[in-house]
Design a protein around this motif. Structure first.
Motif, PDB file in Angstrom:
ATOM      1  N   ARG A 193     122.916  25.736  53.142  1.00 38.72           N
ATOM      2  CA  ARG A 193     122.795  26.244  51.638  1.00 38.72           C
ATOM      3  C   ARG A 193     122.069  27.498  51.151  1.00 38.72           C
ATOM      4  NH1 ARG A 193     116.890  25.633  51.675  1.00 38.72           N
ATOM      5  NH2 ARG A 193     116.070  24.972  53.549  1.00 38.72           N
ATOM      6  N   GLU A 194     122.007  27.286  49.915  1.00 42.28           N
ATOM      7  CA  GLU A 194     121.124  28.575  48.816  1.00 42.28           C
ATOM      8  C   GLU A 194     121.815  29.861  49.082  1.00 42.28           C
ATOM      9  OE1 GLU A 194     117.068  28.352  48.811  1.00 42.28           O
ATOM     10  OE2 GLU A 194     116.393  26.283  50.126  1.00 42.28           O
ATOM     11  N   VAL A 195     123.550  29.293  49.323  1.00 46.15           N
ATOM     12  CA  VAL A 195     124.491  30.251  49.858  1.00 46.15           C
ATOM     13  C   VAL A 195     123.610  32.271  49.103  1.00 46.15           C
ATOM     14  CG1 VAL A 195     126.292  31.888  49.609  1.00 46.15           C
ATOM     15  CG2 VAL A 195     126.243  29.098  50.769  1.00 46.15           C
ATOM     16  N   ASN A 196     123.678  32.859  49.302  1.00 45.88           N
ATOM     17  CA  ASN A 196     124.132  34.282  48.177  1.00 45.88           C
ATOM     18  C   ASN A 196     124.837  34.960  48.554  1.00 45.88           C
ATOM     19  OD1 ASN A 196     122.125  36.181  46.437  1.00 45.88           O
ATOM     20  ND2 ASN A 196     122.649  37.247  48.578  1.00 45.88           N
ATOM     21  N   TRP A 197     126.137  34.863  48.318  1.00 44.51           N
ATOM     22  CA  TRP A 197     126.813  35.811  47.852  1.00 44.51           C
ATOM     23  C   TRP A 197     127.401  37.537  47.159  1.00 44.51           C
ATOM     24  CZ3 TRP A 197     130.301  34.419  50.883  1.00 44.51           C
ATOM     25  CH2 TRP A 197     132.043  35.086  50.825  1.00 44.51           C
ATOM     26  N   LEU A 198     127.676  37.708  47.757  1.00 44.95           N
ATOM     27  CA  LEU A 198     127.460  39.629  47.822  1.00 44.95           C
ATOM     28  C   LEU A 198     129.450  40.176  47.858  1.00 44.95           C
ATOM     29  CD1 LEU A 198     124.139  40.758  49.691  1.00 44.95           C
ATOM     30  CD2 LEU A 198     124.735  40.648  47.336  1.00 44.95           C
ATOM     31  N   GLY A 199     129.844  39.467  48.301  1.00 49.08           N
ATOM     32  CA  GLY A 199     130.939  39.734  48.295  1.00 49.08           C
ATOM     33  C   GLY A 199     132.427  39.213  47.332  1.00 49.08           C
ATOM     34  N   GLY A 200     131.725  39.783  46.298  1.00 45.71           N
ATOM     35  CA  GLY A 200     132.849  40.120  44.906  1.00 45.71           C
ATOM     36  C   GLY A 200     132.922  38.346  43.935  1.00 45.71           C
ATOM     37  N   ALA A 201     134.516  38.596  43.705  1.00 46.44           N
ATOM     38  CA  ALA A 201     134.773  37.495  44.025  1.00 46.44           C
ATOM     39  C   ALA A 201     134.823  36.214  44.460  1.00 46.44           C
ATOM     40  CB  ALA A 201     136.326  37.696  42.918  1.00 46.44           C
ATOM     41  N   ALA A 202     134.716  34.578  43.971  1.00 48.08           N
ATOM     42  CA  ALA A 202     134.328  33.718  44.971  1.00 48.08           C
ATOM     43  C   ALA A 202     135.851  33.114  45.959  1.00 48.08           C
ATOM     44  CB  ALA A 202     134.766  32.104  44.694  1.00 48.08           C
ATOM     45  N   PRO A 203     135.810  33.727  47.627  1.00 47.88           N
ATOM     46  CA  PRO A 203     137.114  34.288  48.412  1.00 47.88           C
ATOM     47  C   PRO A 203     137.648  32.783  48.448  1.00 47.88           C
ATOM     48  CG  PRO A 203     134.913  33.367  49.445  1.00 47.88           C
ATOM     49  CD  PRO A 203     134.437  33.355  48.116  1.00 47.88           C
ATOM     50  N   ALA A 204     139.261  32.541  48.842  1.00 49.54           N
ATOM     51  CA  ALA A 204     139.687  31.569  49.090  1.00 49.54           C
ATOM     52  C   ALA A 204     139.176  30.556  49.510  1.00 49.54           C
ATOM     53  CB  ALA A 204     140.823  32.297  49.226  1.00 49.54           C
ATOM     54  N   ALA A 205     139.985  29.438  49.955  1.00 44.95           N
ATOM     55  CA  ALA A 205     139.169  28.519  50.458  1.00 44.95           C
ATOM     56  C   ALA A 205     139.509  28.572  52.590  1.00 44.95           C
ATOM     57  CB  ALA A 205     139.811  27.257  50.557  1.00 44.95           C
TER      58      ALA A 205
ATOM     59  N   LEU B  85     135.232  30.195  56.461  1.00 52.13           N
ATOM     60  CA  LEU B  85     134.022  30.102  55.300  1.00 52.13           C
ATOM     61  C   LEU B  85     135.332  29.499  54.420  1.00 52.13           C
ATOM     62  CD1 LEU B  85     131.390  30.884  54.798  1.00 52.13           C
ATOM     63  CD2 LEU B  85     132.223  32.617  53.481  1.00 52.13           C
ATOM     64  N   PHE B  86     134.048  27.962  53.454  1.00 47.23           N
ATOM     65  CA  PHE B  86     134.914  27.736  52.661  1.00 47.23           C
ATOM     66  C   PHE B  86     133.247  26.901  51.993  1.00 47.23           C
ATOM     67  CE2 PHE B  86     137.172  26.391  56.070  1.00 47.23           C
ATOM     68  CZ  PHE B  86     137.947  25.834  56.014  1.00 47.23           C
ATOM     69  N   LEU B  87     132.831  27.488  50.771  1.00 48.28           N
ATOM     70  CA  LEU B  87     132.404  27.424  49.795  1.00 48.28           C
ATOM     71  C   LEU B  87     132.474  26.227  48.775  1.00 48.28           C
ATOM     72  CD1 LEU B  87     132.153  30.918  48.020  1.00 48.28           C
ATOM     73  CD2 LEU B  87     130.890  30.264  49.611  1.00 48.28           C
ATOM     74  N   THR B  88     130.765  25.094  48.992  1.00 48.71           N
ATOM     75  CA  THR B  88     131.168  23.732  48.407  1.00 48.71           C
ATOM     76  C   THR B  88     131.006  23.958  46.971  1.00 48.71           C
ATOM     77  OG1 THR B  88     129.212  23.558  49.874  1.00 48.71           O
ATOM     78  CG2 THR B  88     130.985  23.565  51.053  1.00 48.71           C
ATOM     79  N   ASP B  89     130.428  24.709  45.936  1.00 47.67           N
ATOM     80  CA  ASP B  89     130.069  24.680  45.041  1.00 47.67           C
ATOM     81  C   ASP B  89     131.284  25.079  44.001  1.00 47.67           C
ATOM     82  OD1 ASP B  89     126.604  25.035  43.378  1.00 47.67           O
ATOM     83  OD2 ASP B  89     129.030  23.594  43.223  1.00 47.67           O
ATOM     84  N   GLU B  90     131.249  25.585  42.801  1.00 48.51           N
ATOM     85  CA  GLU B  90     131.868  25.764  41.728  1.00 48.51           C
ATOM     86  C   GLU B  90     131.382  27.410  41.692  1.00 48.51           C
ATOM     87  OE1 GLU B  90     133.821  22.654  39.313  1.00 48.51           O
ATOM     88  OE2 GLU B  90     133.065  24.108  38.125  1.00 48.51           O
ATOM     89  N   GLY B  91     131.732  28.595  42.006  1.00 50.77           N
ATOM     90  CA  GLY B  91     131.338  29.772  41.565  1.00 50.77           C
ATOM     91  C   GLY B  91     130.986  29.792  43.536  1.00 50.77           C
ATOM     92  N   PRO B  92     130.280  31.461  43.432  1.00 53.35           N
ATOM     93  CA  PRO B  92     130.053  31.179  44.798  1.00 53.35           C
ATOM     94  C   PRO B  92     127.951  31.576  44.794  1.00 53.35           C
ATOM     95  CG  PRO B  92     130.671  33.560  43.288  1.00 53.35           C
ATOM     96  CD  PRO B  92     130.935  32.327  42.646  1.00 53.35           C
ATOM     97  N   SER B  93     128.206  31.244  44.268  1.00 50.34           N
ATOM     98  CA  SER B  93     126.185  31.143  44.111  1.00 50.34           C
ATOM     99  C   SER B  93     125.504  30.989  42.657  1.00 50.34           C
ATOM    100  CB  SER B  93     125.375  32.892  44.780  1.00 50.34           C
ATOM    101  OG  SER B  93     124.322  32.290  45.315  1.00 50.34           O
ATOM    102  N   PRO B  94     124.278  30.221  42.919  1.00 51.99           N
ATOM    103  CA  PRO B  94     124.115  29.163  43.990  1.00 51.99           C
ATOM    104  C   PRO B  94     125.723  28.315  44.375  1.00 51.99           C
ATOM    105  CG  PRO B  94     122.744  28.785  41.777  1.00 51.99           C
ATOM    106  CD  PRO B  94     123.767  29.423  42.127  1.00 51.99           C
ATOM    107  N   GLY B  95     124.341  27.985  46.203  1.00 53.15           N
ATOM    108  CA  GLY B  95     125.722  26.554  46.405  1.00 53.15           C
ATOM    109  C   GLY B  95     125.136  26.361  48.066  1.00 53.15           C
ATOM    110  N   GLY B  96     126.542  25.230  48.501  1.00 50.19           N
ATOM    111  CA  GLY B  96     126.229  25.255  49.835  1.00 50.19           C
ATOM    112  C   GLY B  96     128.269  26.265  50.787  1.00 50.19           C
ATOM    113  N   ALA B  97     127.946  26.459  51.463  1.00 44.37           N
ATOM    114  CA  ALA B  97     129.473  26.365  52.996  1.00 44.37           C
ATOM    115  C   ALA B  97     129.542  25.553  53.715  1.00 44.37           C
ATOM    116  CB  ALA B  97     128.756  27.573  52.556  1.00 44.37           C
ATOM    117  N   ILE B  98     130.777  25.389  53.664  1.00 45.50           N
ATOM    118  CA  ILE B  98     131.478  25.186  55.429  1.00 45.50           C
ATOM    119  C   ILE B  98     131.712  25.898  56.018  1.00 45.50           C
ATOM    120  CG2 ILE B  98     132.368  23.701  56.610  1.00 45.50           C
ATOM    121  CD1 ILE B  98     130.031  21.735  54.759  1.00 45.50           C
ATOM    122  N   VAL B  99     131.196  25.859  57.229  1.00 44.89           N
ATOM    123  CA  VAL B  99     131.349  27.350  59.136  1.00 44.89           C
ATOM    124  C   VAL B  99     132.072  26.158  59.997  1.00 44.89           C
ATOM    125  CG1 VAL B  99     130.729  29.076  59.461  1.00 44.89           C
ATOM    126  CG2 VAL B  99     129.339  28.788  57.536  1.00 44.89           C
ATOM    127  N   ASP B 100     133.660  26.709  59.278  1.00 43.69           N
ATOM    128  CA  ASP B 100     134.243  26.264  61.190  1.00 43.69           C
ATOM    129  C   ASP B 100     134.450  27.425  61.979  1.00 43.69           C
ATOM    130  OD1 ASP B 100     134.068  23.575  60.097  1.00 43.69           O
ATOM    131  OD2 ASP B 100     136.521  23.846  59.058  1.00 43.69           O
TER     132      ASP B 100
END
Length: 382
Positions: free
Chosen positions: A304-316, A335-350
């Motif tokens: 949760r509370e993902v802070n994204w520094l990687g530029g444009a939202a990544p592909a799934a 890595l799968f971001l789970t919200d519209e837009g990179p931040s704030p939001g959540g992520a799933i890490v497989d």
């Protein structure tokens, strides 16, 4: 361009240095002063002065404030001490206590950087007319094609990028890390060359407001009466013992379970015994669930509370490496971001391989090579 990336002479560039009283921040101030910058030292008093007097390995109180003042006098820069105790208590210490009571394993140093040093102190630096805030962290700020990027330190043994994942892009634009490209041995050598009074001072080790490493004592002081005893339960449902509070346990813990002879149990009746580990901390039911190491295996981590520094939202399914504890190696994952837009939001890490001891409250920090893409707080794992 000067060494901090500004198109002007160092003498025309004011830099505030966050001085904790340790050797790293002291060398940072001395190094910038030698290069000719207009340096102002600032030290934050973050917690009760009396708690720190005579303690070694702390920061931001007691002897450390005095040491920062001596360094500033030695190198000839102005130095200010700011009382941030109430802000630190509200933003960091209270969160620390609440997190432990939820059965999590918090990292207050990240919250301190996120909510105090890189927010309130950064604003203070601007108020002082500074064009940058410099710290003694071992991490690199690299100017990329789309702006400033956060990278691991050149010295892997001192890299602090895990603790800085919550740094926002706007903060990174203002921050500078002069020590990120050098090994600690060079920092110590510079401290000797500058004749700094803290040249031989040991590095801080413990959480600054936790005397003698007793997290439970701090939580009990901040939340009197909130710690509830309960059962220690095997994953198969057997009650093995009692505990004095979930704040004494973290996922993956093996020692100090308080089970005596029950610290190892047979996986099957009559079979070989396996040591027991904390598999889950259930604060709602006041249960500590234990089991064999195999029961700790996790391949999917929720963040949760993902802070994204990687530029444009990544592909799934972005291939990354991820650190789930500060001291562990980076692990291959998707890595799968789970919200519209990179931040704030959540992520799933497989994770590509199962990991053992993934603890809620710790951070998951994402990398591509040496670059920090961002990170967030671990909620759970399966």
């Amino acid at each position: 361009m000067n060494s901090l990336g500004f198109d002007k002479a160092p003498a025309d560039t004011r830099v505030v240095v966050a001085m904790s009283g340790g050797v790293d921040s002291s060398v940072t101030a001395a190094l910038l002063k030698e290069e000719g910058y207009d340096v102002v030292g600032v030290t934050l008093q973050l917690y009760d002065h009396g708690m720190a007097v005579g303690r070694k390995g702390a920061c931001c109180a007691g002897q450390d404030i005095y040491d920062a003042s001596r360094v500033a006098e030695t190198i000839g820069i102005p130095h200010y001490v700011l009382d941030y105790e109430s802000r630190f208590s509200d933003a960091v210490m209270q969160d620390f206590a609440d997190s432990y009571l939820r059965g999590e394993t918090p990292i207050p140093c990240v919250r301190c950087n996120q909510r105090v040093k890189f927010r309130d102190l950064l604003d203070q630096a601007r108020d002082l007319g500074a064009e940058a805030l410099a710290t003694g962290h071992y991490v690199r700020r690299v100017q990329g094609a789309n702006g400033a990027e956060l990278h691991r330190a050149a010295d892997p043994s001192k890299d602090q990028s895990y603790f800085l994942f919550a740094t926002t892009q706007a903060q990174l634009d203002f921050l500078r890390f002069p020590l990120g490209g050098m090994p600690k041995t060079e920092t110590r050598a510079l401290a000797d060359r500058y004749n700094l009074p803290v040249a031989d001072k040991p590095d801080s080790q413990d959480i600054c407001f936790v005397p003698n490493g007793s997290y439970a004592a701090v939580v009990n002081r901040l939340r009197p009466g909130a710690v509830t005893p309960g059962d220690i339960v095997h994953v198969d449902g057997r009650v093995l013992g009692r505990h004095d509070g979930v704040i004494n346990y973290t996922v993956g813990q093996r020692k100090g379970l308080g089970l005596g002879g029950n610290a190892t149990l047979a996986v099957e009746p009559g079979g070989d015994t396996d040591p027991l580990y904390v598999v889950r901390v259930d604060a709602a039911s006041a249960q500590v669930v234990v089991g064999p190491r195999a029961a700790l295996a996790r391949t999917r981590v929720t963040v949760r509370e993902v802070n994204w520094l990687g530029g444009a939202a990544p592909a799934a399914g972005l291939p990354v490496t991820v650190k789930l504890r500060s001291a562990q190696p980076a692990l291959s994952a998707r890595l799968f971001l789970t919200d519209e837009g990179p931040s704030p939001g959540g992520a799933i890490v497989d994770l590509d391989q199962p990991q053992f001891g993934v603890a809620p409250g710790q951070a998951a920090v994402f990398y591509q090579g040496d670059r920090v893409l961002g990170g967030g707080w671990i909620v759970g794992a399966v």
